[in-house]
Design an enzyme around this catalytic site. Sequence first.
Site, short mmCIF file in Angstrom:
data_model
loop_
_atom_site.label_atom_id
_atom_site.label_comp_id
_atom_site.label_asym_id
_atom_site.label_seq_id
_atom_site.Cartn_x
_atom_site.Cartn_y
_atom_site.Cartn_z
N THR A 124 5.24 5.89 -3.91
CA THR A 124 4.15 5.01 -4.37
C THR A 124 3.10 5.79 -5.16
OG1 THR A 124 2.21 3.79 -3.56
CG2 THR A 124 3.19 5.35 -2.04
N ASP A 125 2.43 5.12 -6.07
CA ASP A 125 1.33 5.77 -6.80
C ASP A 125 0.14 6.06 -5.89
OD1 ASP A 125 0.30 3.18 -6.46
OD2 ASP A 125 -0.08 2.82 -8.59
N GLU A 126 0.15 5.48 -4.68
CA GLU A 126 -1.00 5.68 -3.78
C GLU A 126 -1.11 7.12 -3.29
OE1 GLU A 126 -1.93 2.56 -1.05
OE2 GLU A 126 -0.87 1.09 -2.26
N TYR A 148 -1.31 5.30 5.56
CA TYR A 148 -0.09 4.91 4.84
C TYR A 148 0.23 5.90 3.73
CZ TYR A 148 2.54 2.82 1.04
OH TYR A 148 3.43 2.62 0.01
N LYS A 152 3.36 8.56 3.21
CA LYS A 152 4.28 8.57 2.06
C LYS A 152 4.23 9.95 1.37
CE LYS A 152 6.64 5.85 0.60
NZ LYS A 152 8.07 5.58 0.95
P1 TYD Z 1 -2.45 -4.58 -1.08
O1 TYD Z 1 -1.58 -5.68 -1.55
O2 TYD Z 1 -2.64 -4.40 0.40
O3 TYD Z 1 -1.87 -3.26 -1.75
P2 TYD Z 1 -2.49 -1.74 -1.76
O4 TYD Z 1 -3.62 -1.66 -0.82
O5 TYD Z 1 -1.33 -0.94 -1.33
O6 TYD Z 1 -2.91 -1.52 -3.19
O7 TYD Z 1 -3.87 -4.72 -1.73
C1 TYD Z 1 -4.05 -4.78 -3.12
C2 TYD Z 1 -5.53 -4.84 -3.38
O8 TYD Z 1 -6.04 -6.08 -2.87
C3 TYD Z 1 -6.31 -3.74 -2.68
O9 TYD Z 1 -7.40 -3.33 -3.51
C4 TYD Z 1 -6.85 -4.42 -1.44
C5 TYD Z 1 -7.05 -5.85 -1.89
N1 TYD Z 1 -6.91 -6.86 -0.81
C6 TYD Z 1 -7.93 -7.78 -0.56
O10 TYD Z 1 -8.99 -7.76 -1.23
N2 TYD Z 1 -7.78 -8.68 0.47
C7 TYD Z 1 -6.65 -8.72 1.22
O11 TYD Z 1 -6.58 -9.56 2.15
C8 TYD Z 1 -5.59 -7.80 0.93
C9 TYD Z 1 -4.31 -7.82 1.74
C10 TYD Z 1 -5.75 -6.88 -0.09
#
Ligand code: TYD
Length: 334
Positions: A124-126, A148, A152
């Site tokens: 992942t890019d994270e 997380y 990774k």
């Molecule tokens: P997510 O889909 O959990 O992916 P990641 O954290 O791996 O990027 O979240 C994407 C973005 O959306 C992230 O900035 C967090 C935000 N988010 C919300 O604002 N509300 C939520 O309920 C969720 C699940 C994520």
Amino acid sequence: MRWLVTGGLGFIGSNFIRLVLRERPGVRLVNLDAMTYAGNPANLRDVEGDPRYAFVRGDVCDPQTVRDAIGSGVDAIVNFAAETHVDRSILDPAAFLRTDILGTHTLLEAVRELCVPRFLQVSTDEVYGDVPDGESTETDPLCPRSPYSASKAGGDLQVLAYRATFGAPVLVTRGSNTYGPYQYPEKLIPLFVTNLIEDRPVPVYGDGRQIRDWLHVEDHARGILHVLERGELGNVYNIGGGNPRHNLEITQRLVEGCGRSMTTHVRHVEDRPGHDRRYAIATAKARALGWEPRVDFENGLRATIDWYKANGAWWRPLKSGEFLDYYKRQYAHR
Ligand code: TYD
């Protein structure tokens, strides 16, 4: 050719399996999946009867299970098996360390012992951490900031260490935020779409100005296939959609697409701890292999909304039981 896919009942893995069965007639697949909460047999119901597809239920952390799944040999392993949700990693980090690091290690040991000629780690890019400006390239230092992404990163580093130390035939892909059909409804897009269809509010973390780069799952699966077939061993390849968007912009699209309103259906809630503001990756290296994303973001998002509208029978059962407990733990106090 026979490939072992791990975690193939998950979101990206199941889309990868469907792509390979459709476009690589000479490949047989074994799918090893532990069937945790996100590993859903319904994701691959349409290919269950395919004679080129076999399913094995089991845990990638168990060496004998992995050996048995490899059986008389495989030409490649593609590792999708992972705990993937940042918010869950904040509530329960141990499961992430186990699957994402120990699981990767167990597979790498099997690669050595059984002389598997190709191993691709789906990452992942994270792992690059927060990127205030510019784009991460594959040689940038890793700076993960959630349990997380740290798990990774630990997996990636094991993979690359096995290359340096044992000459293991490895590849790593680092994908950006992925969306599309069959995504478990805990991540931003499927959670929000399904909430909105159900006429419930959606929880935007903090100011909603965080940026993610969105990649359609079909493009992600194609990128992984491309790297598996054409990548140079020992290398990392970023796979990004090239669609940076603020969360609020995504939210607005979803709200409109579901015929709801921002004023009645959006709640700004307490931010995620350690929330990365922005991810962005350079994809020149994967593009040099001949891969590029094909799905236009606006079309892809619209099609995804339509898919969730048409496939309530797939996601409604998922938003019960375990999911409701999680939802309460995650959102009730916010
Ligand atoms: P997510 O889909 O959990 O992916 P990641 O954290 O791996 O990027 O979240 C994407 C973005 O959306 C992230 O900035 C967090 C935000 N988010 C919300 O604002 N509300 C939520 O309920 C969720 C699940 C994520």
